[in-house]
Structure formats: C-alpha cells, structure tokens
Scaffold this motif. Sequence first.
Motif: not given
Length: 115
Positions: A19-23, A47-49, A39-40
């Motif tokens: 799991p990774f949250t970023a702009r 990655c998943f956008v 990102t998810g």
Amino acid sequence: MRFILQVMKVEQHRAMRRPFTARVEVVEVESERQVTSVTGDLSVFGCFVETPAPFPHGAKIRIRINHRGTTFVALGFVSNVRPTGMGIRFGAIEPAHQQVLENWLAQLRISPKSS
C-alpha cells in the motif's frame, strides 16, 4: 507459447505490492491526455493509479510520482484497467529515479503504512 505466458505471469506478480499513497501524474504519450490522482500501491515493477477515467490497456505513459518531497519519473504502459483505476507497469527508469523507487520500497518494508 503457453509456457512462456505462464512464466511471464508468475514473474509479473513476484514482487510484493505494498500500500502506497502518493500524488501522481500520468500522461498518455500518444494523446498527451493527463490524469492527476493518487497511487494505491507500489512495487518494483509498477503501481496502481486510482482514477475513474483510466487510459486504455496497453497505452504508453509517462508517470511522475511525488511523495514527501521526492519525485520518481518513468516511462511505462497501462497493464490492466479496472473501474477504480489502472495498473501501471514501469519501463524505462533513469538510475536516479530507480534509486528513489528503491528507497521508497525499503521504507515501506520497515514501516508498511505510507501516506
């Protein structure tokens, strides 16, 4: 041919997705259409956008991820499309950006939550 496809499928999922949250900004190379989102998840391969308007499967893209003052840039393509977004497979990555990616993934292994 079937054996090759099975091996490729296994290799695609070998890297742990975290799991990774970023702009993120994703630009479709051909049309120059841009999506700005978050990102998810993140792995060494992609990655998943999250977006309600994903690009088509196979579209060539440029991706820029910004996280905690650091930027990662790569070329790649859309590897899968879902109603909630699109999977991005990284292609060409410059060494400095590869190091950014590796640093983020190392941090995620230590501290699994990232926002």
